[in-house]
Design an enzyme around this catalytic site. Structure first.
Site, short mmCIF file in Angstrom:
data_model
loop_
_atom_site.label_atom_id
_atom_site.label_comp_id
_atom_site.label_asym_id
_atom_site.label_seq_id
_atom_site.Cartn_x
_atom_site.Cartn_y
_atom_site.Cartn_z
N ASP A 122 1.10 -0.67 -0.01
CA ASP A 122 -0.27 0.02 -0.08
C ASP A 122 0.79 1.46 0.27
OD1 ASP A 122 -1.86 1.83 -0.24
OD2 ASP A 122 -2.86 1.18 1.63
N GLU A 125 -6.87 5.28 -8.25
CA GLU A 125 -7.82 5.79 -8.12
C GLU A 125 -8.45 7.14 -9.01
OE1 GLU A 125 -9.49 6.70 -3.84
OE2 GLU A 125 -8.07 5.48 -3.98
N LYS A 128 -9.41 2.07 -8.78
CA LYS A 128 -9.78 2.41 -7.48
C LYS A 128 -11.39 3.40 -7.15
CE LYS A 128 -7.09 1.98 -3.88
NZ LYS A 128 -6.28 2.40 -2.25
N THR A 136 -12.92 1.31 -3.03
CA THR A 136 -12.28 1.57 -1.71
C THR A 136 -13.49 2.32 -0.98
OG1 THR A 136 -10.30 2.21 -1.03
CG2 THR A 136 -11.43 3.60 -2.67
N PHE A 153 -11.93 -1.86 5.07
CA PHE A 153 -10.90 -0.18 6.42
C PHE A 153 -10.54 -0.64 7.09
CE2 PHE A 153 -9.41 3.18 2.87
CZ PHE A 153 -9.31 2.63 1.82
#
Length: 315
Positions: free
Chosen positions: A16, A89, A125, A149, A171
């Site tokens: 990440d 993203e 994303k 996400t 998350f």
């Protein structure tokens, strides 16, 4: 064998970070980025030349087009290090606009394909709003795979599964943060650690639902605060982990056991659950943690996207 290698026996490890120079030492299969990680990377001297070259090559184009070029430039560098996929993203400021999300996602894929990267190596994303999930449903039908996400609520995961989304990123750490803050002085860290961590429990519930009903969406736990959250989810399809926590896993020889097992989950006694748009919106609204963390996450990514815009405009 250190814990990172133990974990890799039953979970795909994803890095990440936007810091591709840091990746090779952990040998992850995939990598994920987001606006905050890219913003952090572009401010480091190591990455200034890549940013400057990319912006110079596309000077005169609309700002959003140049930003996408920068995102893809970082993605291409990451794909030279990881053998699998990179997640790139869509601008968080488009989180409630299905049409605009579709346009940006298609442009990102076009840029990757123009650089010789196939669709199988890219995940787009998108925030797991109702509008984002509907965009992902269309994109998946076009063969453009998505990573949904900012996922905090069970209803978000159910809707993503029904939409045929390739992968979701629940998350863990941000869920933990919310419950810890709510509890205040009464929070018992020892009692809410590991398998009892609220973020871990959320991912376990989603994982079990997907395996029980044969939903092929991949579950990738994200946003970890400590190694205990990671080891408690050993066996999850994928886990995306920061370089700092990857290093901690690499430094430990403690035995690590599988915690999530698809065969066990497939036998769970669960009711089938589906949400239409009103049902989804009510369920999300009914979950104070998910409502607050989704809004907060979109705001934070939007702020960092604006900062990245400003850096690019200043070059």
């Amino acid at each position: 064998m250190h814990q990172l290698d133990q974990l890799k026996q039953f979970t795909t490890v994803v890095a990440d970070t936007g810091n591709f120079k840091q990746l090779a030492q952990f040998a992850p299969r995939d990598a994920t980025t987001n606006p905050s990680l890219i913003l952090k990377a572009v401010q480091q001297p190591d990455y200034a030349p890549l940013l400057a070259r990319t912006v110079a090559a596309h000077r005169g184009q609309p700002l959003d087009a140049v930003v996408d070029q920068v995102l893809v430039a970082f993605g291409l560098e990451i794909l030279q290090v990881v053998p699998g996929r990179v997640s790139t993203e869509v601008d968080a400021r488009l989180s409630f606009d299905t049409t605009a999300t579709l346009a940006r996602a298609r442009r990102l894929i076009t840029l990757y394909e123009a650089a010789g990267i196939g669709r199988d190596r890219v995940l787009i994303k998108i925030a797991a709003t109702w509008e984002g999930i509907q965009a992902a449903k269309v994109l998946e039908a076009e063969g453009i795979h998505c990573n949904l996400t900012l996922l905090f609520a069970f209803c978000q995961a159910v809707a993503c599964g029904d939409a045929g989304v390739r992968l979701i990123s629940p998350f863990v750490g941000r869920i933990y943060d919310w419950y810890k803050k709510q509890a205040g002085a009464s929070w018992d860290e020892a009692a809410r650690a590991g398998a009892n961590d609220p973020g871990v429990l959320s991912v376990e519930r989603i994982y079990t639902h997907y395996k029980r009903f044969g939903i092929h969406t991949e579950v990738m736990g994200a946003s970890f605060r400590n190694v205990g959250q990671i080891t408690a989810l050993a066996g999850c399809d994928l886990l995306t982990i920061s370089p700092e926590l990857l290093a901690q896993l690499q430094a430990s020889e403690a035995p690590l056991q599988r915690r999530l097992d698809p065969a066990v989950a497939a036998r769970a006694d669960l009711p089938a659950v589906h949400f239409d748009e009103p049902g989804f919106r009510f369920a999300l609204n009914d979950d104070a943690m998910a409502t607050e963390k989704l809004a907060e996450g979109i705001r934070a990514f939007a702020v960092d996207s604006a900062k990245l815009d400003a850096i690019i405009q200043g070059l």
